[in-house]
Design an enzyme around this catalytic site. Structure first.
Site, PDB file in Angstrom:
ATOM      1  N   ASN A   1     -40.032   7.076 -35.304  1.00 49.85           N
ATOM      2  CA  ASN A   1     -40.129   5.807 -34.592  1.00 49.85           C
ATOM      3  C   ASN A   1     -41.591   5.434 -34.411  1.00 49.85           C
ATOM      4  OD1 ASN A   1     -39.313   3.556 -33.097  1.00 49.85           O
ATOM      5  ND2 ASN A   1     -39.111   4.690 -31.189  1.00 49.85           N
TER       6      ASN A   1
ATOM      7  N   SER B   1     -48.524   4.647 -32.231  1.00 49.78           N
ATOM      8  CA  SER B   1     -48.136   6.015 -32.551  1.00 49.78           C
ATOM      9  C   SER B   1     -46.894   5.993 -33.427  1.00 49.78           C
ATOM     10  CB  SER B   1     -47.793   6.795 -31.273  1.00 49.78           C
ATOM     11  OG  SER B   1     -48.867   6.800 -30.363  1.00 49.78           O
TER      12      SER B   1
ATOM     13  N   ASP C   1     -39.801   8.410 -25.969  1.00 48.18           N
ATOM     14  CA  ASP C   1     -41.133   8.476 -26.584  1.00 48.18           C
ATOM     15  C   ASP C   1     -41.838   9.807 -26.301  1.00 48.18           C
ATOM     16  OD1 ASP C   1     -40.834   5.892 -27.652  1.00 48.18           O
ATOM     17  OD2 ASP C   1     -41.487   4.988 -25.779  1.00 48.18           O
TER      18      ASP C   1
ATOM     19  N   ALA D   1     -34.688  13.657 -27.765  1.00 44.42           N
ATOM     20  CA  ALA D   1     -33.775  13.134 -26.757  1.00 44.42           C
ATOM     21  C   ALA D   1     -34.487  12.411 -25.617  1.00 44.42           C
ATOM     22  CB  ALA D   1     -32.908  14.258 -26.197  1.00 44.42           C
ATOM     23  N   GLY D   2     -35.806  12.514 -25.531  1.00 46.97           N
ATOM     24  CA  GLY D   2     -36.543  11.849 -24.469  1.00 46.97           C
ATOM     25  C   GLY D   2     -36.938  10.431 -24.851  1.00 46.97           C
TER      26      GLY D   2
ATOM     27  N   HIS E   1     -44.389   3.337 -31.857  1.00 50.99           N
ATOM     28  CA  HIS E   1     -44.549   2.941 -30.449  1.00 50.99           C
ATOM     29  C   HIS E   1     -45.897   2.243 -30.293  1.00 50.99           C
ATOM     30  CE1 HIS E   1     -43.919   2.939 -26.173  1.00 50.99           C
ATOM     31  NE2 HIS E   1     -45.158   3.358 -26.018  1.00 50.99           N
TER      32      HIS E   1
ATOM     33  N   ARG F   1     -21.529   4.055 -24.304  1.00 54.62           N
ATOM     34  CA  ARG F   1     -22.641   4.452 -25.176  1.00 54.62           C
ATOM     35  C   ARG F   1     -22.275   5.620 -26.093  1.00 54.62           C
ATOM     36  NH1 ARG F   1     -27.622   2.040 -24.501  1.00 54.62           N
ATOM     37  NH2 ARG F   1     -28.617   3.563 -25.843  1.00 54.62           N
TER      38      ARG F   1
END
Length: 190
Positions: free
Chosen positions: A108, A137, A146, A143-144, A110, A66
Protein backbone atom coordinates in the site's frame (compact mmCIF):
# COMPACT_ATOMS: atom_id res chain seq x y z
CA UNK A 1 10.11 -15.40 -17.91
CA UNK A 2 6.38 -14.59 -17.70
CA UNK A 3 5.38 -11.37 -15.95
CA UNK A 4 4.20 -11.68 -12.34
CA UNK A 5 0.39 -11.38 -12.04
CA UNK A 6 -0.72 -8.38 -9.97
CA UNK A 7 -4.20 -7.39 -8.76
CA UNK A 8 -4.82 -3.71 -7.98
CA UNK A 9 -7.47 -2.48 -5.53
CA UNK A 10 -8.79 1.07 -5.92
CA UNK A 11 -11.41 3.42 -4.49
CA UNK A 12 -10.96 6.60 -6.52
CA UNK A 13 -9.55 8.12 -9.68
CA UNK A 14 -6.91 5.47 -10.22
CA UNK A 15 -3.84 7.67 -10.80
CA UNK A 16 -1.61 5.03 -9.17
CA UNK A 17 -3.31 2.34 -11.25
CA UNK A 18 -2.68 4.38 -14.41
CA UNK A 19 1.03 4.65 -13.52
CA UNK A 20 1.23 0.89 -12.92
CA UNK A 21 -0.55 0.15 -16.20
CA UNK A 22 1.83 2.40 -18.11
CA UNK A 23 4.85 0.74 -16.52
CA UNK A 24 3.46 -2.74 -17.19
CA UNK A 25 3.19 -2.02 -20.92
CA UNK A 26 6.94 -1.75 -21.40
CA UNK A 27 8.46 -4.73 -23.15
CA UNK A 28 10.66 -5.64 -20.20
CA UNK A 29 8.10 -5.24 -17.42
CA UNK A 30 8.36 -7.82 -14.66
CA UNK A 31 4.64 -7.58 -13.83
CA UNK A 32 1.23 -7.65 -15.45
CA UNK A 33 -2.01 -6.21 -14.04
CA UNK A 34 -4.45 -9.12 -14.31
CA UNK A 35 -7.42 -7.64 -12.44
CA UNK A 36 -8.70 -4.47 -10.80
CA UNK A 37 -11.16 -4.45 -7.92
CA UNK A 38 -12.89 -1.42 -6.44
CA UNK A 39 -14.95 -1.10 -3.29
CA UNK A 40 -17.34 1.37 -4.97
CA UNK A 41 -18.08 2.95 -8.33
CA UNK A 42 -14.68 4.48 -8.99
CA UNK A 43 -13.52 6.62 -11.88
CA UNK A 44 -10.30 4.61 -11.93
CA UNK A 45 -12.15 1.54 -13.20
CA UNK A 46 -12.10 3.22 -16.63
CA UNK A 47 -8.31 2.72 -16.73
CA UNK A 48 -8.78 -1.03 -16.43
CA UNK A 49 -11.64 -1.14 -18.92
CA UNK A 50 -9.74 0.85 -21.54
CA UNK A 51 -6.74 -1.47 -21.09
CA UNK A 52 -8.89 -4.57 -21.49
CA UNK A 53 -8.25 -5.71 -17.93
CA UNK A 54 -11.06 -7.40 -15.97
CA UNK A 55 -12.53 -5.06 -13.37
CA UNK A 56 -15.16 -5.55 -10.72
CA UNK A 57 -16.72 -3.91 -7.70
CA UNK A 58 -17.01 -5.60 -4.30
CA UNK A 59 -19.10 -3.15 -2.24
CA UNK A 60 -19.08 -3.34 1.54
CA UNK A 61 -22.77 -2.35 1.55
CA UNK A 62 -23.70 -5.45 -0.45
CA UNK A 63 -22.78 -7.71 2.49
CA UNK A 64 -24.30 -8.16 5.95
CA UNK A 65 -21.04 -7.29 7.74
CA UNK A 66 -17.34 -6.58 7.24
CA UNK A 67 -16.40 -10.22 7.75
CA UNK A 68 -18.64 -11.33 4.87
CA UNK A 69 -17.31 -8.49 2.68
CA UNK A 70 -13.72 -9.40 3.52
CA UNK A 71 -14.39 -13.01 2.56
CA UNK A 72 -15.95 -11.94 -0.74
CA UNK A 73 -13.04 -9.58 -1.43
CA UNK A 74 -10.55 -12.37 -0.67
CA UNK A 75 -12.39 -14.67 -3.09
CA UNK A 76 -12.50 -11.98 -5.80
CA UNK A 77 -8.76 -11.32 -5.47
CA UNK A 78 -7.92 -15.03 -5.44
CA UNK A 79 -9.81 -15.67 -8.70
CA UNK A 80 -7.02 -13.77 -10.49
CA UNK A 81 -4.28 -15.85 -8.78
CA UNK A 82 -2.03 -12.85 -8.12
CA UNK A 83 1.45 -13.09 -6.70
CA UNK A 84 1.15 -9.48 -5.52
CA UNK A 85 -1.83 -7.35 -4.43
CA UNK A 86 -1.44 -3.58 -4.66
CA UNK A 87 -3.67 -1.15 -2.78
CA UNK A 88 -3.64 1.94 -5.01
CA UNK A 89 -5.79 4.45 -3.21
CA UNK A 90 -7.97 1.71 -1.71
CA UNK A 91 -9.69 3.34 1.26
CA UNK A 92 -10.88 0.31 3.23
CA UNK A 93 -9.04 -1.72 5.84
CA UNK A 94 -8.45 -5.32 4.88
CA UNK A 95 -9.57 -8.05 7.23
CA UNK A 96 -8.20 -11.47 8.14
CA UNK A 97 -9.61 -13.30 5.10
CA UNK A 98 -7.66 -11.14 2.62
CA UNK A 99 -4.54 -10.88 4.78
CA UNK A 100 -4.40 -14.66 5.37
CA UNK A 101 -5.00 -15.46 1.69
CA UNK A 102 -2.05 -13.28 0.59
CA UNK A 103 0.40 -13.09 3.51
CA UNK A 104 3.33 -10.75 2.89
CA UNK A 105 2.12 -10.11 -0.66
CA UNK A 106 -0.04 -6.98 -0.19
CA UNK A 107 1.43 -3.48 -0.45
CA UNK A 108 0.00 0.00 0.00
CA UNK A 109 1.00 3.63 -0.40
CA UNK A 110 0.55 6.28 2.28
CA UNK A 111 0.86 10.07 1.91
CA UNK A 112 3.21 10.64 4.85
CA UNK A 113 6.55 9.45 6.17
CA UNK A 114 5.40 6.56 8.32
CA UNK A 115 5.35 5.83 11.18
CA UNK A 116 4.33 9.49 11.48
CA UNK A 117 0.75 10.43 10.57
CA UNK A 118 -0.88 7.05 9.89
CA UNK A 119 -4.54 6.78 8.95
CA UNK A 120 -6.82 8.33 6.37
CA UNK A 121 -5.71 11.94 6.92
CA UNK A 122 -1.91 11.80 6.76
CA UNK A 123 -1.56 15.00 4.73
CA UNK A 124 -3.96 17.01 6.87
CA UNK A 125 -2.39 15.71 10.07
CA UNK A 126 1.15 16.55 8.90
CA UNK A 127 0.11 20.11 8.02
CA UNK A 128 -1.71 20.54 11.32
CA UNK A 129 1.42 19.43 13.17
CA UNK A 130 3.48 21.98 11.27
CA UNK A 131 6.09 19.67 9.75
CA UNK A 132 8.53 21.19 7.27
CA UNK A 133 9.15 17.86 5.52
CA UNK A 134 6.67 15.12 4.75
CA UNK A 135 6.48 12.61 1.94
CA UNK A 136 5.18 9.23 0.91
CA UNK A 137 5.68 5.66 2.02
CA UNK A 138 5.10 2.26 0.44
CA UNK A 139 4.48 -0.44 3.01
CA UNK A 140 3.70 -4.12 3.32
CA UNK A 141 0.13 -4.35 4.59
CA UNK A 142 -0.49 -5.99 7.95
CA UNK A 143 -3.47 -6.09 10.31
CA UNK A 144 -2.75 -2.62 11.72
CA UNK A 145 -3.44 0.82 10.31
CA UNK A 146 -0.34 1.79 8.30
CA UNK A 147 1.89 -0.26 10.62
CA UNK A 148 3.43 -2.66 8.10
CA UNK A 149 7.06 -2.96 7.14
CA UNK A 150 8.26 0.12 5.25
CA UNK A 151 9.46 -0.84 1.76
CA UNK A 152 10.26 2.65 0.43
CA UNK A 153 9.96 6.32 1.35
CA UNK A 154 10.54 9.64 -0.35
CA UNK A 155 10.63 13.03 1.34
CA UNK A 156 9.11 16.29 0.15
CA UNK A 157 9.51 19.79 1.53
CA UNK A 158 6.31 21.44 2.71
CA UNK A 159 6.06 24.81 0.98
CA UNK A 160 4.72 27.87 2.81
CA UNK A 161 1.86 28.14 0.31
CA UNK A 162 0.84 24.46 0.59
CA UNK A 163 -2.64 23.59 1.67
CA UNK A 164 -3.95 20.05 2.03
CA UNK A 165 -4.98 19.74 -1.63
CA UNK A 166 -1.79 21.15 -3.15
CA UNK A 167 0.48 19.16 -0.85
CA UNK A 168 -1.45 15.96 -1.49
CA UNK A 169 -1.12 16.44 -5.26
CA UNK A 170 2.65 16.87 -4.94
CA UNK A 171 2.85 13.78 -2.72
CA UNK A 172 0.87 11.74 -5.27
CA UNK A 173 3.67 12.31 -7.79
CA UNK A 174 6.11 10.70 -5.33
CA UNK A 175 3.68 7.89 -4.57
CA UNK A 176 3.20 6.95 -8.22
CA UNK A 177 6.93 6.81 -8.94
CA UNK A 178 7.72 4.87 -5.75
CA UNK A 179 4.85 2.44 -6.22
CA UNK A 180 5.95 1.57 -9.75
CA UNK A 181 9.54 1.11 -8.56
CA UNK A 182 8.54 -1.09 -5.59
CA UNK A 183 6.21 -3.26 -7.68
CA UNK A 184 8.93 -3.68 -10.33
CA UNK A 185 11.47 -4.59 -7.65
CA UNK A 186 9.18 -7.07 -5.87
CA UNK A 187 8.30 -8.82 -9.13
CA UNK A 188 11.77 -8.86 -10.67
CA UNK A 189 13.32 -12.34 -10.92
CA UNK A 190 15.95 -12.93 -8.26
Amino acid sequence: MAPVPVVVLISGTGSNLAALLEASRTGDSSFEIVGVIADREAAGLAHATSAGIPAEIVRLGDFPDREAWDGALAAAISRYAPQLVVLAGFMKLLGPAVLEAHPGRIINTHPALLPSFPGAHGVRDALAYGVKVTGASVIEVDAGVDTGRILAQAALEVLPEDDEASLHERIKVLERRMLVDVVADLTRPR
